[in-house]
Design a protein around this motif. Structure first.
Motif, PDB file in Angstrom:
ATOM      1  N   GLN A 179       0.807  -1.219   0.000  1.00 50.47           N
ATOM      2  CA  GLN A 179       0.000   0.000   0.000  1.00 50.47           C
ATOM      3  C   GLN A 179       0.843   1.273   0.000  1.00 50.47           C
ATOM      4  O   GLN A 179       0.541   2.219  -0.744  1.00 50.47           O
ATOM      5  CB  GLN A 179      -0.971   0.006   1.181  1.00 50.47           C
ATOM      6  CG  GLN A 179      -1.946   1.174   1.156  1.00 50.47           C
ATOM      7  CD  GLN A 179      -2.871   1.159   2.366  1.00 50.47           C
ATOM      8  OE1 GLN A 179      -2.481   1.561   3.457  1.00 50.47           O
ATOM      9  NE2 GLN A 179      -4.085   0.685   2.165  1.00 50.47           N
ATOM     10  N   SER A 205       0.807   4.626  -2.906  1.00 57.03           N
ATOM     11  CA  SER A 205       0.313   5.827  -2.222  1.00 57.03           C
ATOM     12  C   SER A 205       1.330   6.950  -2.320  1.00 57.03           C
ATOM     13  O   SER A 205       0.991   8.102  -2.639  1.00 57.03           O
ATOM     14  CB  SER A 205       0.015   5.533  -0.752  1.00 57.03           C
ATOM     15  OG  SER A 205      -1.061   4.633  -0.613  1.00 57.03           O
ATOM     16  N   ARG A 240      -1.683  11.696   3.630  1.00 55.96           N
ATOM     17  CA  ARG A 240      -2.296  10.595   2.861  1.00 55.96           C
ATOM     18  C   ARG A 240      -3.534  10.016   3.536  1.00 55.96           C
ATOM     19  O   ARG A 240      -4.430   9.522   2.861  1.00 55.96           O
ATOM     20  CB  ARG A 240      -1.274   9.489   2.614  1.00 55.96           C
ATOM     21  CG  ARG A 240      -0.797   8.770   3.865  1.00 55.96           C
ATOM     22  CD  ARG A 240       0.427   7.905   3.568  1.00 55.96           C
ATOM     23  NE  ARG A 240       0.908   7.186   4.735  1.00 55.96           N
ATOM     24  CZ  ARG A 240       1.661   7.716   5.687  1.00 55.96           C
ATOM     25  NH1 ARG A 240       2.001   8.988   5.605  1.00 55.96           N
ATOM     26  NH2 ARG A 240       2.067   6.995   6.712  1.00 55.96           N
ATOM     27  N   LEU A 253      -6.849   8.071   2.144  1.00 53.09           N
ATOM     28  CA  LEU A 253      -6.856   6.617   2.254  1.00 53.09           C
ATOM     29  C   LEU A 253      -8.121   6.100   2.929  1.00 53.09           C
ATOM     30  O   LEU A 253      -8.824   5.237   2.403  1.00 53.09           O
ATOM     31  CB  LEU A 253      -5.615   6.134   3.011  1.00 53.09           C
ATOM     32  CG  LEU A 253      -4.318   6.053   2.208  1.00 53.09           C
ATOM     33  CD1 LEU A 253      -3.165   5.606   3.108  1.00 53.09           C
ATOM     34  CD2 LEU A 253      -4.469   5.110   1.030  1.00 53.09           C
ATOM     35  N   ASN A 313      -4.121   4.716  -6.649  1.00 53.98           N
ATOM     36  CA  ASN A 313      -3.676   4.197  -5.367  1.00 53.98           C
ATOM     37  C   ASN A 313      -4.220   2.799  -5.084  1.00 53.98           C
ATOM     38  O   ASN A 313      -3.463   1.829  -5.026  1.00 53.98           O
ATOM     39  CB  ASN A 313      -4.085   5.153  -4.248  1.00 53.98           C
ATOM     40  CG  ASN A 313      -3.735   4.625  -2.872  1.00 53.98           C
ATOM     41  OD1 ASN A 313      -2.593   4.314  -2.590  1.00 53.98           O
ATOM     42  ND2 ASN A 313      -4.734   4.497  -2.018  1.00 53.98           N
TER      43      ASN A 313
END
Length: 369
Positions: free
Chosen positions: A112, A116, A130, A134, A207
């Motif tokens: 991840q 990202s 972020r 997210l 993402n």
């Protein structure tokens, strides 16, 4: 097939017909014409036109206008220039994993963070912020989120992106979003609303998709040790292996198109206004196009797979996703050659509740010398 809102539509599963639908301008991607086959979609009420800048849910000429501007930002050359930075990011996270020692959740520690960080740097989003997108992205992608949760997540994301666009207008930096400020279109530059929604769309698309492809790709390779051995023994195999993983895993379950007129498809009459659900996984495992389609074969010729879609709406960031996978997968197994699952395969929680398939966590371990 019967959609949750009561609409009667069709399901297309063959490779040939999926590509035909996605390439045919008589099938529309416009948001206000669509019916969706996923649970909970009826509760969201009648479909509305896509907001300005949400180019994935528009047709030409509107889609052409947006695509023209964005293609200039997603050139193959520019994506390849990111390869060194992606290599650095992967190495930094592998260093952190090695320092912390086993076991680890590979989603949180590796698969991840890489996409990202890359999409944050590409768009000019501070990585420290972020979590602003997210958690909200998860709420938007979850099929179990309430309508209220989805609205709140959408409003929060667009509000954040609007603030970012304003900041870029005040002080442009070397990033994609700043590069779109002066778009040099015949009808003028993109508006702040368009830039906000373009940023929102790219942030989500760049993402969650790649993060889940990486995690699911690792899972698949760990479950196929013969294929993993081929990958690590043959560096030249990596680009083709990435294509096979994209085909084999197909993390996007479906997309939809609506017929603008009466037409024939595969010998069947599709009426004007009828929505067709296009199954990406079924097309990528069509035995008429791919021999032994349920077998993961990294030496396979995968030409024509539709993991990134097809036609004018084919994924804009596909080269970036390919580069991220081409860098991140070999680097992981080179650093941790004894990497293995830390739980039984059946205990890995898959994302059956999300619009993009993958795993929620991937518990792994490795030998420490």
């Amino acid at each position: 097939m019967l959609f949750p809102d009561g609409h009667h539509g069709r399901l297309v599963t063959s490779h040939e017909l999926v590509r035909a639908v996605l390439a045919d301008p008589r099938f529309s991607a416009r948001a206000e014409l669509q019916h969706f086959p996923l649970p909970g979609s009826a509760a969201q009420g009648p479909a509305r036109p896509a907001p300005p800048g949400v180019f994935t849910q528009t047709d030409p000429p509107e889609h052409t206008r947006y695509r023209h501007v964005l293609t200039g930002q997603f050139t193959v050359r520019r994506m390849r220039q990111l390869e060194n930075r992606i290599t650095e990011i992967a190495a930094e996270h592998l260093d952190a994993m090695e320092k912390a020692g086993p076991p680890a959740d590979l989603v949180q520690t590796y698969t991840q963070p890489i996409p990202s960080l890359v999409i944050c740097e590409l768009l000019g989003v501070p990585y420290a912020e972020r979590d602003q997108f997210l958690n909200r992205s998860i709420a938007l992608m979850s099929m179990t989120s309430t309508t209220e949760d989805k609205i709140a997540a959408y409003m929060g994301l667009t509000a954040y992106m609007a603030e970012l666009v304003a900041a870029k207008r005040a002080a442009p930096t070397d990033d994609l979003l700043s590069g779109l400020l002066d778009s040099d279109l015949p009808d003028g530059n993109l508006t702040d609303i368009e830039l906000t929604n373009i940023g929102f769309t790219l942030l989500g698309a760049g993402n969650d998709t790649t993060a889940n492809m990486l995690a699911l790709g690792v899972f698949a390779l760990l479950e196929h040790p013969d294929q993993l051995a081929a990958l690590t023994a043959e560096p030249a195999l990596v680009p083709g292996a990435v294509e096979e993983l994209l085909r084999y895993l197909s993390i996007i379950p479906c997309t939809v198109r609506t017929a603008l007129e009466d037409l024939e498809l595969g010998g069947e009459l599709i009426g004007a206004g009828e929505t067709v659900t296009v199954s990406i996984p079924a097309a990528n495992r069509d035995p008429l196009h791919f021999a032994d389609p349920d077998v993961l074969d990294l030496h396979r010729r995968t030409a024509g797979h539709v993991a990134f879609g097809h036609g004018i709406h084919q994924c804009l960031g596909q080269q970036l996703a390919r580069i991220e996978m081409t860098v991140a997968l070999p680097a992981l197994f080179a650093r941790f050659p004894t990497l293995r699952l830390d739980v039984a395969p059946g205990a890995v929680r898959t994302r059956d509740d999300m619009l993009i398939y993958g795993v929620h966590e991937l518990p792994v371990t490795w030998d420490v010398s």
